[in-house]
Design a protein around this motif. Structure first.
Motif, short mmCIF file in Angstrom:
data_model
loop_
_atom_site.label_atom_id
_atom_site.label_comp_id
_atom_site.label_asym_id
_atom_site.label_seq_id
_atom_site.Cartn_x
_atom_site.Cartn_y
_atom_site.Cartn_z
N ILE A 91 -41.02 75.98 39.08
CA ILE A 91 -41.78 77.22 39.10
C ILE A 91 -42.89 77.10 40.13
N THR A 92 -42.91 78.03 41.08
CA THR A 92 -43.91 78.01 42.14
C THR A 92 -44.52 79.40 42.30
N LYS A 93 -45.70 79.42 42.87
CA LYS A 93 -46.35 80.68 43.23
C LYS A 93 -47.37 80.38 44.32
N SER A 94 -47.20 81.03 45.45
CA SER A 94 -48.13 80.82 46.56
C SER A 94 -48.95 82.08 46.78
N VAL A 95 -50.19 81.89 47.15
CA VAL A 95 -51.06 82.99 47.54
C VAL A 95 -51.61 82.68 48.93
N VAL B 248 -47.27 85.02 33.93
CA VAL B 248 -47.46 84.75 35.36
C VAL B 248 -46.62 85.75 36.14
N GLU B 249 -47.28 86.59 36.91
CA GLU B 249 -46.61 87.59 37.74
C GLU B 249 -46.31 87.01 39.12
N ASN B 250 -45.18 87.41 39.68
CA ASN B 250 -44.77 87.02 41.04
C ASN B 250 -44.57 85.52 41.24
N ALA B 251 -44.20 84.82 40.21
CA ALA B 251 -43.85 83.41 40.35
C ALA B 251 -42.37 83.32 40.72
N SER B 252 -42.00 82.29 41.45
CA SER B 252 -40.60 82.02 41.76
C SER B 252 -40.07 81.00 40.76
N VAL B 253 -38.95 81.34 40.15
CA VAL B 253 -38.31 80.46 39.18
C VAL B 253 -36.99 80.01 39.80
N ALA B 254 -36.79 78.70 39.93
CA ALA B 254 -35.56 78.16 40.51
C ALA B 254 -34.92 77.20 39.53
N MET C 94 -49.59 77.03 41.17
CA MET C 94 -49.06 76.50 39.91
C MET C 94 -49.39 75.01 39.82
N PRO C 95 -49.57 74.49 38.62
CA PRO C 95 -49.82 73.06 38.47
C PRO C 95 -48.68 72.26 39.13
N ARG C 96 -49.05 71.24 39.86
CA ARG C 96 -48.13 70.47 40.71
C ARG C 96 -46.88 69.97 39.99
N ALA C 97 -46.99 69.50 38.77
CA ALA C 97 -45.84 68.92 38.08
C ALA C 97 -44.67 69.89 37.95
N TYR C 98 -44.95 71.20 37.92
CA TYR C 98 -43.90 72.19 37.71
C TYR C 98 -43.22 72.63 39.02
N THR C 99 -43.73 72.16 40.16
CA THR C 99 -43.27 72.69 41.45
C THR C 99 -42.19 71.85 42.13
N LYS C 100 -41.75 70.78 41.50
CA LYS C 100 -40.71 69.92 42.08
C LYS C 100 -39.66 69.58 41.03
N ALA C 101 -38.41 69.55 41.46
CA ALA C 101 -37.32 69.21 40.53
C ALA C 101 -37.48 67.80 39.98
N PHE D 237 -40.94 79.39 29.49
CA PHE D 237 -41.65 78.23 30.03
C PHE D 237 -43.16 78.49 29.99
N ASP D 238 -43.88 77.68 29.21
CA ASP D 238 -45.33 77.79 29.16
C ASP D 238 -45.91 76.57 29.84
N MET D 239 -46.48 76.80 31.01
CA MET D 239 -47.12 75.72 31.76
C MET D 239 -48.55 75.58 31.27
N LYS D 240 -49.07 74.38 31.40
CA LYS D 240 -50.47 74.12 31.06
C LYS D 240 -51.19 73.67 32.32
N SER D 241 -52.35 74.27 32.58
CA SER D 241 -53.10 73.87 33.78
C SER D 241 -53.72 72.50 33.56
N THR D 242 -53.91 71.81 34.67
CA THR D 242 -54.48 70.46 34.59
C THR D 242 -55.98 70.48 34.86
N ASP D 243 -56.50 71.67 35.14
CA ASP D 243 -57.96 71.78 35.43
C ASP D 243 -58.76 71.85 34.15
#
Length: 155
Positions: free
Chosen positions: A93-97, A44-50, A123-130, A149-155
């Motif tokens: 982990i977040t990424k906005s377009v 994943v390019e240009n994602a924010s990791v906090a 990014m899948p919602r579960a990964y975007t909140k502490a 960190f390997d996220m899995k999409s929920t779609d």
């Protein structure tokens, strides 16, 4: 929207910490932290990791991923790319377009119209909140702190 508020709060807290401590040119001691972020096994390019502290003494830390999904963590009080302090962290982990809304806005000065855009979290919602991320890590002194960190999409 809540992840944007969390990130904004994190940035404000970091800025206030810098303001209170002052700019003396000295950095806090940090531990290098790095890793890779993937979504369904793809970088994943240009994602924010906090890294959000979950224990006393932890320093909020952040990074953006490169084209191959790698990141090198840093805090505002530490040297650039030097990591963070020891402790327990929730990893967000977040990424906005930007997406056009279909509406236009008019510049009050020039009178020109422009397409209205809004940021959309991809990014899948579960990964975007502490509070909901499954990614919890412990940064330790004297150990290699590589967290992939390997996220899995929920779609």
């Amino acid at each position: 929207m809540k992840s944007a508020k969390l990130l904004k709060s994190l940035v404000i807290a970091l800025a206030l910490t810098v303001f209170v401590v002052g700019c003396e040119g000295e950095y806090i001691e940090t531990i290098p932290v790095q890793g890779t972020v993937t979504l369904n096994d793809e970088p994943v390019e240009n994602a924010s990791v906090a890294f959000v502290p979950q224990s006393p003494g932890g320093q909020p830390a952040y990074s953006n991923t490169t084209s191959d999904g790698t990141y090198n963590l840093q805090t505002l009080l530490g040297a650039p790319g030097a990591g963070t302090t020891a402790g327990d962290y929730a990893v967000v982990i977040t990424k906005s377009v930007l997406q056009e809304t279909g509406r236009t806005i008019k510049d009050p000065v020039s009178g020109q119209s422009y397409p209205e855009t809004r940021g959309k979290e991809v990014m899948p919602r579960a990964y975007t909140k502490a509070s909901t991320t499954p990614f919890k890590v412990t940064v330790s002194e004297g150990q290699e702190n590589v967290f992939d960190f390997d996220m899995k999409s929920t779609d």
